[in-house]
Structure formats: C-alpha cells, structure tokens
Design a protein around this motif. Sequence first.
Motif, PDB file in Angstrom:
ATOM      1  N   GLU A  93       0.830  -1.212   0.056  1.00  0.00           N
ATOM      2  CA  GLU A  93      -0.316   0.127  -0.173  1.00  0.00           C
ATOM      3  C   GLU A  93       0.503   1.330   0.189  1.00  0.00           C
ATOM      4  O   GLU A  93       0.480   2.283  -0.808  1.00  0.00           O
ATOM      5  CB  GLU A  93      -0.854   0.073   0.970  1.00  0.00           C
ATOM      6  CG  GLU A  93      -0.893   0.248   2.554  1.00  0.00           C
ATOM      7  CD  GLU A  93      -0.550  -1.192   2.817  1.00  0.00           C
ATOM      8  OE1 GLU A  93      -0.084  -1.785   4.112  1.00  0.00           O
ATOM      9  OE2 GLU A  93      -0.885  -2.894   2.045  1.00  0.00           O
ATOM     10  N   ILE A 103      -7.611   2.748  -3.970  1.00  0.00           N
ATOM     11  CA  ILE A 103      -7.641   1.639  -2.416  1.00  0.00           C
ATOM     12  C   ILE A 103      -8.769   0.980  -3.429  1.00  0.00           C
ATOM     13  O   ILE A 103     -10.243   2.022  -3.127  1.00  0.00           O
ATOM     14  CB  ILE A 103      -7.775   1.970  -0.569  1.00  0.00           C
ATOM     15  CG1 ILE A 103      -6.965   2.453  -1.051  1.00  0.00           C
ATOM     16  CG2 ILE A 103      -8.073   1.038  -0.855  1.00  0.00           C
ATOM     17  CD1 ILE A 103      -6.498   3.230  -0.060  1.00  0.00           C
ATOM     18  N   ASP A 105     -10.780  -1.511  -2.954  1.00  0.00           N
ATOM     19  CA  ASP A 105     -11.509  -1.740  -2.163  1.00  0.00           C
ATOM     20  C   ASP A 105     -12.590  -0.615  -1.050  1.00  0.00           C
ATOM     21  O   ASP A 105     -11.719  -0.474  -1.085  1.00  0.00           O
ATOM     22  CB  ASP A 105     -10.801  -3.089  -0.587  1.00  0.00           C
ATOM     23  CG  ASP A 105     -12.064  -3.203  -0.143  1.00  0.00           C
ATOM     24  OD1 ASP A 105     -12.267  -3.139   1.125  1.00  0.00           O
ATOM     25  OD2 ASP A 105     -12.313  -4.708  -0.157  1.00  0.00           O
ATOM     26  N   VAL A 107     -14.260  -0.816   0.854  1.00  0.00           N
ATOM     27  CA  VAL A 107     -14.442  -0.873   2.311  1.00  0.00           C
ATOM     28  C   VAL A 107     -13.133  -0.003   3.006  1.00  0.00           C
ATOM     29  O   VAL A 107     -12.664   0.530   3.887  1.00  0.00           O
ATOM     30  CB  VAL A 107     -14.671  -2.273   3.002  1.00  0.00           C
ATOM     31  CG1 VAL A 107     -14.332  -1.744   4.308  1.00  0.00           C
ATOM     32  CG2 VAL A 107     -16.313  -2.768   2.439  1.00  0.00           C
ATOM     33  N   GLU A 108     -11.910  -0.890   2.260  1.00  0.00           N
ATOM     34  CA  GLU A 108     -10.718  -0.493   3.141  1.00  0.00           C
ATOM     35  C   GLU A 108     -10.447   0.986   2.706  1.00  0.00           C
ATOM     36  O   GLU A 108     -10.003   1.331   3.566  1.00  0.00           O
ATOM     37  CB  GLU A 108      -9.469  -0.984   2.507  1.00  0.00           C
ATOM     38  CG  GLU A 108      -9.017  -0.662   2.845  1.00  0.00           C
ATOM     39  CD  GLU A 108      -6.929  -1.307   1.931  1.00  0.00           C
ATOM     40  OE1 GLU A 108      -6.208  -1.138   1.879  1.00  0.00           O
ATOM     41  OE2 GLU A 108      -8.418  -2.799   1.465  1.00  0.00           O
ATOM     42  N   ALA A 109     -10.791   1.606   1.339  1.00  0.00           N
ATOM     43  CA  ALA A 109     -11.197   2.914   0.990  1.00  0.00           C
ATOM     44  C   ALA A 109     -11.522   3.900   2.110  1.00  0.00           C
ATOM     45  O   ALA A 109     -10.834   4.715   2.455  1.00  0.00           O
ATOM     46  CB  ALA A 109     -11.182   3.226  -0.354  1.00  0.00           C
ATOM     47  N   TYR A 111     -12.254   3.419   5.245  1.00  0.00           N
ATOM     48  CA  TYR A 111     -11.274   4.317   6.560  1.00  0.00           C
ATOM     49  C   TYR A 111      -9.990   4.503   6.764  1.00  0.00           C
ATOM     50  O   TYR A 111      -9.538   4.717   7.354  1.00  0.00           O
ATOM     51  CB  TYR A 111     -11.757   2.122   7.298  1.00  0.00           C
ATOM     52  CG  TYR A 111     -12.418   1.773   8.007  1.00  0.00           C
ATOM     53  CD1 TYR A 111     -13.166   2.433   8.655  1.00  0.00           C
ATOM     54  CD2 TYR A 111     -13.716   1.033   6.919  1.00  0.00           C
ATOM     55  CE1 TYR A 111     -14.438   1.920   9.346  1.00  0.00           C
ATOM     56  CE2 TYR A 111     -15.240   0.310   7.788  1.00  0.00           C
ATOM     57  CZ  TYR A 111     -15.805   0.889   8.620  1.00  0.00           C
ATOM     58  OH  TYR A 111     -16.112   0.743   8.905  1.00  0.00           O
ATOM     59  N   ARG A 112      -9.669   3.954   5.497  1.00  0.00           N
ATOM     60  CA  ARG A 112      -7.999   4.371   5.056  1.00  0.00           C
ATOM     61  C   ARG A 112      -8.011   5.752   4.346  1.00  0.00           C
ATOM     62  O   ARG A 112      -8.134   6.388   3.889  1.00  0.00           O
ATOM     63  CB  ARG A 112      -7.603   4.007   4.204  1.00  0.00           C
ATOM     64  CG  ARG A 112      -5.755   3.711   4.369  1.00  0.00           C
ATOM     65  CD  ARG A 112      -5.157   3.179   3.013  1.00  0.00           C
ATOM     66  NE  ARG A 112      -5.282   2.208   3.806  1.00  0.00           N
ATOM     67  CZ  ARG A 112      -4.138   1.114   3.287  1.00  0.00           C
ATOM     68  NH1 ARG A 112      -2.605   1.801   3.883  1.00  0.00           N
ATOM     69  NH2 ARG A 112      -4.155  -0.200   4.036  1.00  0.00           N
ATOM     70  N   ARG A 113      -7.890   7.236   6.040  1.00  0.00           N
ATOM     71  CA  ARG A 113      -7.607   8.178   5.488  1.00  0.00           C
ATOM     72  C   ARG A 113      -6.141   8.757   5.228  1.00  0.00           C
ATOM     73  O   ARG A 113      -6.308  10.283   4.624  1.00  0.00           O
ATOM     74  CB  ARG A 113      -8.304   8.836   6.997  1.00  0.00           C
ATOM     75  CG  ARG A 113      -9.778   8.346   6.536  1.00  0.00           C
ATOM     76  CD  ARG A 113     -11.311   9.115   6.962  1.00  0.00           C
ATOM     77  NE  ARG A 113     -12.333   8.466   7.244  1.00  0.00           N
ATOM     78  CZ  ARG A 113     -13.364   8.248   7.421  1.00  0.00           C
ATOM     79  NH1 ARG A 113     -12.906   8.539   9.302  1.00  0.00           N
ATOM     80  NH2 ARG A 113     -14.972   7.810   7.550  1.00  0.00           N
TER      81      ARG A 113
END
Length: 150
Positions: A93, A103, A105, A107-109, A111-113
């Motif tokens: 990443e 990103i 995904d 869901v991952e996007a 949460y990943r800020r």
Amino acid sequence: MLDQRLWIIPASRMKGRREHRVPLTTAALAVLRDMLATRQSDYVFPGAYSGKAIGKNTPRGLVRQLIGRRVTVHGFRSSFRDWAAERTTFAREVAEMALAHAIPDAVEAAYRRGDLFDKRRKLMDAWAAYCTKVETDAGKVVALARVRPQ
C-alpha cells in the motif's frame, strides 16, 4: 515548499481528483535548486517558447534521445512499482500510494484516511538511492548524464 521537502499536486491536476503530497528526496531537491539558480521563467522546466512550460512529450523524447529506445512515462512508473515489489520490503500500500493509485476495496478506502507520507518518504529516499547508484555490470542501473541548460 522546498524547505519542507514537499511537492503538492492539486486535486484539479490529479486523475482521481484528490490532492497528492509527494515527498521530495535530496536528489530531487538538488535538481530543483539547480533549476531555481538558472531560472528563466515561472516554470521549473521552461519550454522552447518564452513563458511556456515544456511540452507533455518532452521528457519521453529526452529519454529516447539519451538511451535510443522507445520508452513511455508509464514505463517509469512500472519500473518503480516492480522495484518496490521485488527489491524492497516496503508494504504494497505504500508503493501504491506513492503512485497515487486509488484503493480498489471500497470498505478499506472508507477507513484508510491517511496517506502514509512518512513511509512514502522513506520509500522515495530508497528509490533515489537505487536510481543514482552507478554499477558497470550488465543489467544494472546506470546513472544518466546530467544535462545542464546552456
């Protein structure tokens, strides 16, 4: 932003329409400072016409002249990505964010800020060291001659 070793690409210039912060390496800063010392316009790399930037195909044309092969800018990005995956232990990443890839995904996007900036700085420092390493064995990276403006 040279003092912060940072280049910010505004969202309007990015394909994903999100601002991208780029950590600048010592080697990149040296080029920028050299260009600043010989400044001819508001552009870091001035074009052939007064007040204009270099054309979008100029870097590709220069590299083709230097190495005599067909190359693409995407090839540079691909070379970086292959190197990061095959020759380093940096997380996937981190390399993907260095290339400003989205990103995939959702869901991952969500949460990943963060942008992993400090880790990307270390990655770019390692890439700069790799690119400036001169070796004479076949198949190794060889530094290109530095071209000075006349």
